[in-house]
Design a protein around this motif. Structure first.
Motif, mmCIF file in Angstrom:
data_model
loop_
_atom_site.group_PDB
_atom_site.id
_atom_site.type_symbol
_atom_site.label_atom_id
_atom_site.label_comp_id
_atom_site.label_asym_id
_atom_site.label_seq_id
_atom_site.Cartn_x
_atom_site.Cartn_y
_atom_site.Cartn_z
ATOM 1 N N ALA A 24 9.968 16.933 -39.638
ATOM 2 C CA ALA A 24 10.606 15.654 -39.932
ATOM 3 C C ALA A 24 12.128 15.512 -39.265
ATOM 4 N N LEU A 25 12.321 16.504 -38.752
ATOM 5 C CA LEU A 25 13.898 16.489 -38.153
ATOM 6 C C LEU A 25 13.505 16.763 -36.443
ATOM 7 N N GLY A 26 14.368 16.072 -35.725
ATOM 8 C CA GLY A 26 14.003 16.079 -34.276
ATOM 9 C C GLY A 26 14.958 15.443 -33.603
ATOM 10 N N LEU A 27 14.565 15.110 -32.358
ATOM 11 C CA LEU A 27 15.419 14.175 -31.500
ATOM 12 C C LEU A 27 15.995 12.880 -32.264
ATOM 13 N N GLY A 28 15.135 12.091 -32.903
ATOM 14 C CA GLY A 28 15.624 11.002 -33.425
ATOM 15 C C GLY A 28 16.580 11.081 -34.467
ATOM 16 N N ASN A 29 16.693 12.092 -35.067
ATOM 17 C CA ASN A 29 17.878 12.575 -35.991
ATOM 18 C C ASN A 29 19.215 12.602 -35.066
ATOM 19 N N ILE A 30 19.124 13.276 -34.180
ATOM 20 C CA ILE A 30 20.205 13.377 -33.400
ATOM 21 C C ILE A 30 20.559 12.416 -32.372
ATOM 22 N N TYR A 31 19.858 11.749 -31.688
ATOM 23 C CA TYR A 31 20.170 10.525 -30.519
ATOM 24 C C TYR A 31 20.202 9.298 -31.129
ATOM 25 N N ARG A 32 19.036 8.813 -32.181
ATOM 26 C CA ARG A 32 19.024 7.756 -32.615
ATOM 27 C C ARG A 32 19.459 7.288 -34.203
ATOM 28 N N PHE A 33 19.633 8.397 -34.892
ATOM 29 C CA PHE A 33 20.020 7.976 -36.097
ATOM 30 C C PHE A 33 21.752 7.752 -36.246
ATOM 31 N N PRO A 34 22.484 8.336 -35.344
ATOM 32 C CA PRO A 34 23.896 7.877 -35.414
ATOM 33 C C PRO A 34 24.069 6.399 -34.985
ATOM 34 N N CYS A 35 23.225 6.025 -34.017
ATOM 35 C CA CYS A 35 23.340 4.738 -33.671
ATOM 36 C C CYS A 35 22.987 3.626 -34.438
ATOM 37 N N GLU A 36 21.825 3.976 -35.193
ATOM 38 C CA GLU A 36 21.355 3.164 -36.185
ATOM 39 C C GLU A 36 22.415 3.057 -37.547
ATOM 40 N N ALA A 37 22.980 4.151 -37.840
ATOM 41 C CA ALA A 37 23.999 4.106 -38.950
ATOM 42 C C ALA A 37 25.199 3.213 -38.343
ATOM 43 N N GLY A 38 25.787 3.680 -37.183
ATOM 44 C CA GLY A 38 26.950 2.886 -36.886
ATOM 45 C C GLY A 38 26.689 1.197 -36.589
ATOM 46 N N ALA A 39 25.351 0.828 -36.364
ATOM 47 C CA ALA A 39 25.012 -0.387 -36.136
ATOM 48 C C ALA A 39 24.779 -1.255 -37.378
ATOM 49 N N ASN A 40 24.493 -0.415 -38.694
ATOM 50 C CA ASN A 40 23.962 -0.926 -39.909
ATOM 51 C C ASN A 40 24.894 -0.696 -41.055
ATOM 52 N N GLY A 41 26.146 -0.557 -40.990
ATOM 53 C CA GLY A 41 26.700 -0.310 -42.140
ATOM 54 C C GLY A 41 27.300 1.192 -42.507
ATOM 55 N N GLY A 42 27.182 1.745 -41.372
ATOM 56 C CA GLY A 42 27.707 3.484 -41.557
ATOM 57 C C GLY A 42 27.076 4.157 -42.835
ATOM 58 N N GLY A 43 27.547 4.570 -43.664
ATOM 59 C CA GLY A 43 27.361 5.262 -44.824
ATOM 60 C C GLY A 43 26.393 4.228 -45.722
ATOM 61 N N ALA A 44 26.289 3.029 -45.675
ATOM 62 C CA ALA A 44 25.236 2.205 -46.452
ATOM 63 C C ALA A 44 24.017 2.564 -45.951
ATOM 64 N N PHE A 45 23.582 2.685 -44.605
ATOM 65 C CA PHE A 45 22.362 2.828 -43.909
ATOM 66 C C PHE A 45 22.132 4.357 -44.345
ATOM 67 N N LEU A 46 23.057 5.258 -44.332
ATOM 68 C CA LEU A 46 22.468 6.624 -44.744
ATOM 69 C C LEU A 46 21.875 6.593 -46.270
ATOM 70 N N ILE A 47 22.404 5.747 -47.331
ATOM 71 C CA ILE A 47 22.123 5.815 -48.475
ATOM 72 C C ILE A 47 20.770 4.990 -48.667
ATOM 73 N N VAL A 48 20.408 3.862 -47.875
ATOM 74 C CA VAL A 48 19.124 3.128 -47.652
ATOM 75 C C VAL A 48 18.300 4.337 -47.246
ATOM 76 N N TYR A 49 18.542 4.929 -46.145
ATOM 77 C CA TYR A 49 17.864 6.057 -45.660
ATOM 78 C C TYR A 49 17.218 7.072 -46.741
ATOM 79 N N LEU A 50 18.137 7.418 -47.172
ATOM 80 C CA LEU A 50 17.972 8.587 -48.058
ATOM 81 C C LEU A 50 16.903 8.030 -49.294
ATOM 82 N N ILE A 51 17.334 6.863 -49.951
ATOM 83 C CA ILE A 51 16.386 6.210 -50.843
ATOM 84 C C ILE A 51 14.830 6.008 -50.264
ATOM 85 N N VAL A 52 14.630 5.500 -49.153
ATOM 86 C CA VAL A 52 13.421 5.540 -48.467
ATOM 87 C C VAL A 52 12.729 6.939 -48.361
ATOM 88 N N ALA A 53 13.396 7.921 -47.963
ATOM 89 C CA ALA A 53 13.093 9.220 -47.827
ATOM 90 C C ALA A 53 12.683 9.564 -49.187
#
Length: 224
Positions: A24-53
């Motif tokens: 479940a954890l790998g390169l995407g969590n390190i190099y892509r996730f921060p970019c996605e979170a930064g471009a999509n509302g910061g902590g809001a993206f993390l909350i949506v991500y956790l709900i989806v998970a």
């Protein structure tokens, strides 16, 4: 009398946990996730991500465990056993294998880039360079006619070595080594990031979620 070959199992609950985390954890969590979170509302993206998970990822993981323990077969054979007379359900197994192949094609490419980047970092080839110069080095590397392919093949050989050793002596053993190492690397990255200029602004942005940026595209990104 036909003998049934005994399938290898994990030797401990810890082995299952680290192997599952490794998938479940790998390169995407390190190099892509921060970019996605930064471009999509910061902590809001993390909350949506956790709900989806929680709502999608966890049930899928549990279902995979149940199907595997029930059938003791590979993905295609498992769905074939479960489908009974309705053999078309075995197509789900083929779909799973096909998806894994596509993911492998992508992941081995990026992992090869990582090995190449690691080699450059180990050789101290980034010393005294700014971000633009480092980015240019990386661009030159990935556009090299054969070096990225060599790095990809090296990663494939390493992966094959681990998988060929089986569940207990391969996947479980190396997961117990590499997953704690990944945790240490992530902690070092977090500590280092807090020492950089603008760290306070980054924390403020991340812990003040901007829910106005949440839309369908962000939901699909979090799901991906």
């Amino acid at each position: 009398m036909k003998e049934t070959k005994k399938r290898e199992n994990f030797s401990s609950k810890l082995g299952i946990i680290v192997a599952t985390a490794g998938s479940a954890l790998g390169l995407g969590n390190i190099y892509r996730f921060p970019c996605e979170a930064g471009a999509n509302g910061g902590g809001a993206f993390l909350i949506v991500y956790l709900i989806v998970a929680l709502l999608i990822g966890t049930p899928l993981m549990v279902s995979e465990f149940i199907i595997g323990r029930r059938t003791r077969s590979n993905p295609i054979g498992a769905f074939r056993k479960l489908s009974g007379k309705h053999g078309l359900w075995s197509l789900a197994g083929y779909l799973g294998v096909g998806c894994a192949f596509l993911i492998l094609a992508f992941y081995t490419t990026v992992a090869g880039w990582t090995l190449g980047y690691l080699g450059k970092a180990t050789a101290n080839m980034f010393e005294g360079q700014d971000i633009e110069q480092v980015s240019q080095q990386f661009a030159d590397f990935i556009n090299h006619p054969w070096l990225p392919i060599v790095c990809q093949l090296v990663f494939l050989v390493l992966t094959a070595f681990v998988v060929a050793r089986g569940v207990k002596n391969g996947i479980e053993k190396w997961s117990k080594i590499l997953m704690p190492l990944l945790l240490v690397i992530l902690i070092v990255l977090c500590v280092k990031s807090l020492t950089l200029s603008g760290a306070a602004d980054g924390l403020r942005f991340f812990f003040h979620p901007d829910f106005s940026q949440i839309n369908g595209r962000v939901l699909i990104s979090a799901l991906g």
